[in-house]
Design an enzyme around this catalytic site. Structure first.
Site, PDB file in Angstrom:
ATOM      1  N   ASP A 158       0.852  -1.195   0.000  1.00 62.26           N
ATOM      2  CA  ASP A 158       0.000   0.000   0.000  1.00 62.26           C
ATOM      3  C   ASP A 158       0.884   1.240   0.000  1.00 62.26           C
ATOM      4  O   ASP A 158       1.806   1.357   0.815  1.00 62.26           O
ATOM      5  CB  ASP A 158      -0.902   0.002   1.238  1.00 62.26           C
ATOM      6  CG  ASP A 158      -2.013   1.038   1.131  1.00 62.26           C
ATOM      7  OD1 ASP A 158      -2.468   1.309   0.010  1.00 62.26           O
ATOM      8  OD2 ASP A 158      -2.438   1.555   2.177  1.00 62.26           O
ATOM      9  N   HIS A 168      -3.877  14.189   0.350  1.00 60.73           N
ATOM     10  CA  HIS A 168      -4.130  13.352   1.524  1.00 60.73           C
ATOM     11  C   HIS A 168      -2.984  13.465   2.529  1.00 60.73           C
ATOM     12  O   HIS A 168      -3.214  13.668   3.731  1.00 60.73           O
ATOM     13  CB  HIS A 168      -4.298  11.891   1.086  1.00 60.73           C
ATOM     14  CG  HIS A 168      -4.379  10.923   2.228  1.00 60.73           C
ATOM     15  ND1 HIS A 168      -5.446  10.885   3.102  1.00 60.73           N
ATOM     16  CD2 HIS A 168      -3.514   9.951   2.654  1.00 60.73           C
ATOM     17  CE1 HIS A 168      -5.251   9.937   4.006  1.00 60.73           C
ATOM     18  NE2 HIS A 168      -4.079   9.353   3.754  1.00 60.73           N
ATOM     19  N   GLU A 175     -10.433   3.969   3.295  1.00 64.29           N
ATOM     20  CA  GLU A 175      -9.531   4.673   2.391  1.00 64.29           C
ATOM     21  C   GLU A 175      -9.897   4.280   0.970  1.00 64.29           C
ATOM     22  O   GLU A 175      -9.827   3.097   0.597  1.00 64.29           O
ATOM     23  CB  GLU A 175      -8.067   4.322   2.691  1.00 64.29           C
ATOM     24  CG  GLU A 175      -7.593   4.883   4.018  1.00 64.29           C
ATOM     25  CD  GLU A 175      -6.111   4.679   4.277  1.00 64.29           C
ATOM     26  OE1 GLU A 175      -5.577   5.385   5.150  1.00 64.29           O
ATOM     27  OE2 GLU A 175      -5.496   3.827   3.608  1.00 64.29           O
ATOM     28  N   ARG A 210      -8.105   3.941  13.076  1.00 66.42           N
ATOM     29  CA  ARG A 210      -7.261   5.109  13.326  1.00 66.42           C
ATOM     30  C   ARG A 210      -6.742   5.201  14.756  1.00 66.42           C
ATOM     31  O   ARG A 210      -5.621   5.682  14.980  1.00 66.42           O
ATOM     32  CB  ARG A 210      -8.037   6.391  12.964  1.00 66.42           C
ATOM     33  CG  ARG A 210      -8.482   6.487  11.529  1.00 66.42           C
ATOM     34  CD  ARG A 210      -7.313   6.479  10.571  1.00 66.42           C
ATOM     35  NE  ARG A 210      -7.758   6.712   9.183  1.00 66.42           N
ATOM     36  CZ  ARG A 210      -6.977   6.640   8.124  1.00 66.42           C
ATOM     37  NH1 ARG A 210      -5.692   6.362   8.279  1.00 66.42           N
ATOM     38  NH2 ARG A 210      -7.458   6.846   6.916  1.00 66.42           N
ATOM     39  N   LYS A 231      -4.203  -1.815   9.944  1.00 64.41           N
ATOM     40  CA  LYS A 231      -4.481  -1.928   8.510  1.00 64.41           C
ATOM     41  C   LYS A 231      -4.681  -3.371   8.057  1.00 64.41           C
ATOM     42  O   LYS A 231      -5.192  -3.600   6.957  1.00 64.41           O
ATOM     43  CB  LYS A 231      -3.297  -1.345   7.718  1.00 64.41           C
ATOM     44  CG  LYS A 231      -3.049   0.131   7.965  1.00 64.41           C
ATOM     45  CD  LYS A 231      -4.017   0.972   7.197  1.00 64.41           C
ATOM     46  CE  LYS A 231      -3.587   2.427   7.191  1.00 64.41           C
ATOM     47  NZ  LYS A 231      -4.390   3.247   6.272  1.00 64.41           N
TER      48      LYS A 231
END
Length: 367
Positions: A99, A106, A167, A203, A219
């Protein structure tokens, strides 16, 4: 938006009582490629064997499919299966997952949120496409429920994530591998196509764990992808965004791989953002070059994603942490509800168009 012969995304489908196999979407139907083309490579539960054949085979097969669908449809019609009669599966076996963090808008927003009053971009950001290695085993197909993760939330605190986020990203699927120790060749010789990605993010877990090595459990619990892979050949291209300073020679652009793709993020059916992929700072050819410059090998089925796609406007942000400024300015939905982050039962859908073409949407519900 069009699902015609200029599009023709690949996927894996099954009919009741039958094994999964490869097909191409045409309108509201799926063309059974093993039957229509008499090629056993498509009688497989994954696109990997076909993707490994390489760029010439991809082009020739796409041309053959287009000719069949624009020729005597009476011959092809019996191999077209209505979408409502099939189940869609993971379109390919994910080998590795990387990723990236390629949107300057962003990255600047995140820097302002967490480091107010300082330079929002880290010193390396304009010199290389920042990325991290994710977890291939938790990449799931659209429609798979997403269970709210648990983890450490701070010193002595453990529990369910309270800041569950999304996302909106674009993923690139590798077909042709490389040998360990050898950098990749031309981008279009390795990358088969693109898919929409939702890289779900915890988060509060992330903010506690990411120092000093970066994303991990925040993640790795789920990354959703579309069941449809759109071939590179179908996509409208444009020059990438200007870069200052000029990148290192191995990152120099040798072709136009900016992509004219417009996304929409829907929360419980309501559009809350429209991120523009054309605003990305780093292009996918640069991502691939950086990912392999140290000799790291590619494998058929590798997936690398763009990172959150965000534009300069508030309505163009591809994550809730940006849209709500880390919860300080909640979203106001049409039904009167507000959201800072996702609640149980929320459904997030990401859809996109590339010129006149529709990309397969990706959707997931929090449970």
């Amino acid at each position: 938006m069009s699902w015609g012969v200029d599009n023709l995304p690949y996927g894996v489908f099954s009919r009741p009582g039958q094994a999964p196999r490869v097909g191409v979407r045409y309108g509201d139907k799926v063309l059974d490629l093993a039957a229509a083309l008499h090629d056993e490579v498509f009688d497989a539960p994954s696109l990997n064997p076909f993707m490994a054949r390489g760029r010439t085979a991809w082009h020739d097969t796409r041309t053959l499919i287009r000719n069949k669908l624009t020729g005597d449809l009476a011959v092809t019609e019996r191999h077209l299966v209505p979408l409502e009669q099939v189940r869609l599966h993971m379109p390919f076996e994910v080998a590795d997952y990387v990723d990236f963090y390629c949107s300057i808008d962003h990255a600047s927003n995140i820097g302002q949120i967490f480091r107010p009053g300082t330079e929002p971009l880290q010193p390396n950001w304009r010199h290389l496409p920042v990325g991290y290695h994710g977890r291939a085993g938790t990449v799931v197909v659209s429609g798979t429920p997403v269970r709210r993760p648990h983890g450490q939330l701070g010193r002595g605190a453990f529990g369910p994530c309270a800041k569950l986020d999304i996302e909106a990203e674009l993923g690139f699927v590798v077909g042709v591998p490389t040998e360990l120790g050898s950098p990749s060749g031309a981008f279009e010789d390795h990358v088969f196509g693109v898919t929409l990605v939702n890289d779900w993010s915890a988060r509060d877990i992330q903010s506690w764990e990411y120092v000093p090595l970066g994303p991990f459990l925040a993640k790795s619990f789920a990354t959703s992808i579309s069941p449809w892979i759109t071939p590179l050949e179908a996509l409208p291209r444009l020059p990438g965004r200007a870069q200052d300073p000029a990148p290192a020679d191995y990152l120099r652009r040798r072709a136009d791989w900016g992509l004219d793709i417009s996304l929409e993020v829907l929360l419980n059916g309501e559009v809350v953002s429209r991120p523009p992929y054309a605003s990305m700072y780093w292009t996918p050819d640069q991502m691939l070059a950086h990912m392999t410059v140290n000799g790291a090998s590619l494998r058929t089925g590798d997936l690398f994603a763009s990172g959150t796609i965000s534009g300069p406007g508030r309505g163009e942000r591809g994550s809730l942490i940006e849209l709500t400024w880390n919860g300080t300015d909640p979203l106001k939905l049409a039904n009167g509800e507000t959201r800072s982050f996702l609640e149980d039962g929320d459904t997030v859908t990401i859809r996109a168009t590339a010129g006149a073409l529709a990309l397969g949407e990706v959707s997931g519900t929090v449970v």
